[in-house]
Design a protein around this motif. Structure first.
Motif, short mmCIF file in Angstrom:
data_model
loop_
_atom_site.label_atom_id
_atom_site.label_comp_id
_atom_site.label_asym_id
_atom_site.label_seq_id
_atom_site.Cartn_x
_atom_site.Cartn_y
_atom_site.Cartn_z
N GLY A 11 34.60 33.10 0.62
CA GLY A 11 35.69 34.56 1.31
C GLY A 11 36.77 34.77 0.61
N ILE A 34 29.02 33.70 3.24
CA ILE A 34 28.83 32.25 3.62
C ILE A 34 30.75 31.73 3.24
N LYS A 35 31.26 31.23 3.53
CA LYS A 35 32.44 31.05 3.64
C LYS A 35 33.00 29.58 4.29
N GLU A 37 35.63 28.37 4.62
CA GLU A 37 37.24 28.74 5.48
C GLU A 37 37.07 28.80 7.13
N SER A 104 31.11 32.49 -5.78
CA SER A 104 32.88 32.75 -6.17
C SER A 104 33.62 31.68 -5.43
N ILE A 152 54.10 28.58 -9.17
CA ILE A 152 53.56 28.61 -7.72
C ILE A 152 55.17 27.88 -7.28
N LEU A 244 29.33 22.81 -7.20
CA LEU A 244 27.96 22.88 -6.52
C LEU A 244 27.21 23.92 -7.43
N GLU A 291 43.87 31.78 -13.36
CA GLU A 291 43.02 31.78 -11.58
C GLU A 291 44.29 32.82 -11.38
N THR A 294 43.99 38.37 -9.38
CA THR A 294 44.19 40.19 -10.24
C THR A 294 42.47 39.71 -10.78
#
Ligand SMILES: Cc1cc2nc3c(=O)[nH]c(=O)nc-3n(C[C@H](O)[C@H](O)[C@H](O)COP(=O)(O)OP(=O)(O)OC[C@H]3O[C@@H](n4cnc5c(N)ncnc54)[C@H](O)[C@@H]3O)c2cc1C
Length: 442
Positions: A11, A34-35, A37, A104, A152, A244, A291, A294
């Protein structure tokens, strides 16, 4: 007519973009997202949420951004994909059949295998849980060590310093911001950080975290020195969530889930986009990292178009990026000079320093621009900007678009722009034209 069932796993911006694209389409699609978090963070804003001046909710992405756009939202973890019978299963034991599946699943912070890293008062910077923990640590702690001097880590350093903490950044490379910034610009930004009291340790590696008590961490360095801290922030990069897909027999690599130009994996009707997907550089055509939020959105749009039958291809990432360091903003698009050389491009660079306004106006600053060209075909392959204020984003966007459109030195020399005394340099001066002119002298 039966609706096409699309299951989206994740999500973040990639998953949500697919939902929004379906919402504006007139096609008969039923989407289930489906997420795992419960609440997603607005990840880009997490560093700025550490001071608890604003409610935590401001830094969350409302689930209504899925449910108000016509998708079913399931909070659960997808545990398996059956690519033969076309269904996913979750840890809660539910099964969701699909006509098309979108992976995703994003990325996760790299937790370096340093002894003591699992101990108390060490946090990553990504989720709402991380943000709550960082808020707690920064409200009681006085000394912070940040491991990793990428954008970051530097954003967190600035925020913690502004909160009055003693802040040290440990970076194992020779400079901070090396992955995204030209060395000519790093020096100015590093000086600013040091002037503001942030300690920068470059060419220095963390070798161990020792925990003398519940609320103290001693950071041991490769040089033999030690730093006493109340808490540690880890920002040493991310790893794509590919497990996965790999379990389901889908091709993956260290760089992500393998996709073609249509963002299709090698499993039938399974697509991947965002941080979890492998990326190709638009400039070199070679696999690359990228990563960025955008990139996730651009890739997701391609996936949605293809599911909707539009046969769209994704041209590759340009990795346009910007960040802020106190009053400076800086960013880049495409390749830095070194990246271009490493890719085997015969490079010619151009540099300009142009005033941000007409000289008689107040608060005139200098905009520093570096453009990187391919000498063989004269095309722009990269560019960086450093300036005061928040306008670098617009400059980087221009450079990114010029790269995307394959602009040459000649195109940039002829480019038509606007001016105004308060808003731009005088008519004869333009940051891109001057940088290109400089490159042409070489
Ligand atoms: C601190 C920080 C600052 C950033 N700043 C910027 C910035 O200024 N500009 C920029 O462009 N980018 C920035 N980024 C990067 C940007 O946030 C990411 O590129 C973006 O979030 C990627 O989106 P995504 O949808 O691919 O993945 P994510 O946002 O990671 O979302 C993936 C989702 O999938 C879920 N998921 C994974 N596996 C499963 C499973 N098995 N079952 C169910 N759900 C699953 C995850 O829990 C997650 O919710 C920043 C990132 C961070 C951490």
């Amino acid at each position: 007519m039966k609706k096409r069932q699309v299951v989206i796993i994740g999500g973040g911006p990639a998953g949500r973009t697919i939902v929004h694209m379906f919402h504006t389409s007139d096609q008969n699609v039923s989407a289930t997202l489906i997420k795992d978090e419960r609440i997603n963070a607005n990840r880009c804003a997490v560093p700025y949420g550490i001071p608890d001046e604003k409610p935590l909710e401001k830094f969350q992405i409302p689930n209504a951004l899925v449910t108000d756009y016509g998708a079913e939202l399931v909070i659960d973890r997808v545990a398996g994909i059956d690519t033969i019978n076309k269904a996913v299963s979750t840890t809660a034991g539910d099964r969701y059949p699909y006509d098309d599946l979108v992976l995703s699943t994003g990325s996760r912070p790299v937790i370096p295998p340093i002894p003591g890293v699992e101990g108390q008062n060490i946090s990553a910077v990504r989720s709402i849980t991380d943000l709550s923990f960082l808020r707690q640590l920064a409200s009681t702690g006085k000394r912070a060590v940040i491991v990793g001097g990428g954008y970051i880590g530097i954003e967190v350093a600035v925020v913690l310093k502004q909160m009055g903490l003693d802040v040290t950044v440990v970076e194992m490379l020779p400079t901070i911001l090396m992955a995204t910034t030209e060395p000519e610009f790093v020096g100015r930004v590093a000086d600013e950080l040091v002037e503001k009291g942030v300690h920068l340790l470059t060419n220095e590696k963390v070798v161990e975290f020792v925990h003398p008590s519940d609320d103290q961490v001693v950071v041991k360095l490769g040089s033999g020195a030690s730093l006493a801290a109340d808490f540690v922030v880890l920002s040493v990069g991310v790893a794509p969530n590919t497990e996965l897909a790999a379990q389901a027999g889908i091709k993956t690599s260290r760089l992500g889930i393998g996709v073609d130009k249509h963002m299709r994996t090698d499993a039938k009707d399974v697509y991947a986009c965002g941080d979890c997907a492998g990326k190709t550089s638009l400039v070199t055509g070679q696999p690359t990292r990228g990563e960025f939020g955008t990139n996730a959105v651009f890739m997701a749009k391609t996936v949605a178009h293809n599911i909707l039958g539009k046969k769209k291809t994704f041209p590759g990432v340009i990795n346009a990026n910007v960040t802020a360091v106190y009053e400076w903003s800086l960013g880049s698009a495409g390749l830095t000079e070194q990246m271009a050389r490493d890719a085997g491009i015969d490079v010619v660079t151009g540099y300009s320093e142009v005033l941000s306004k007409y000289p008689m106006m107040n608060q005139v600053d200098t905009i520093r621009t570096k453009l990187v060209f391919n000498r063989d075909n004269r095309k722009i392959v990269g560019g960086s900007v450093l300036r005061k204020g928040n306008c670098s984003a617009h400059n980087v966007d221009f450079i990114s678009f010029a790269i995307q459109m394959g602009a040459t030195m000649d195109d940039l020399m002829d480019y038509q722009y606007a001016t105004h005394p308060e808003l731009a340099a005088k008519p004869s001066d333009n940051i891109y034209v001057f940088a290109t002119k400089n490159a042409l002298t070489k």
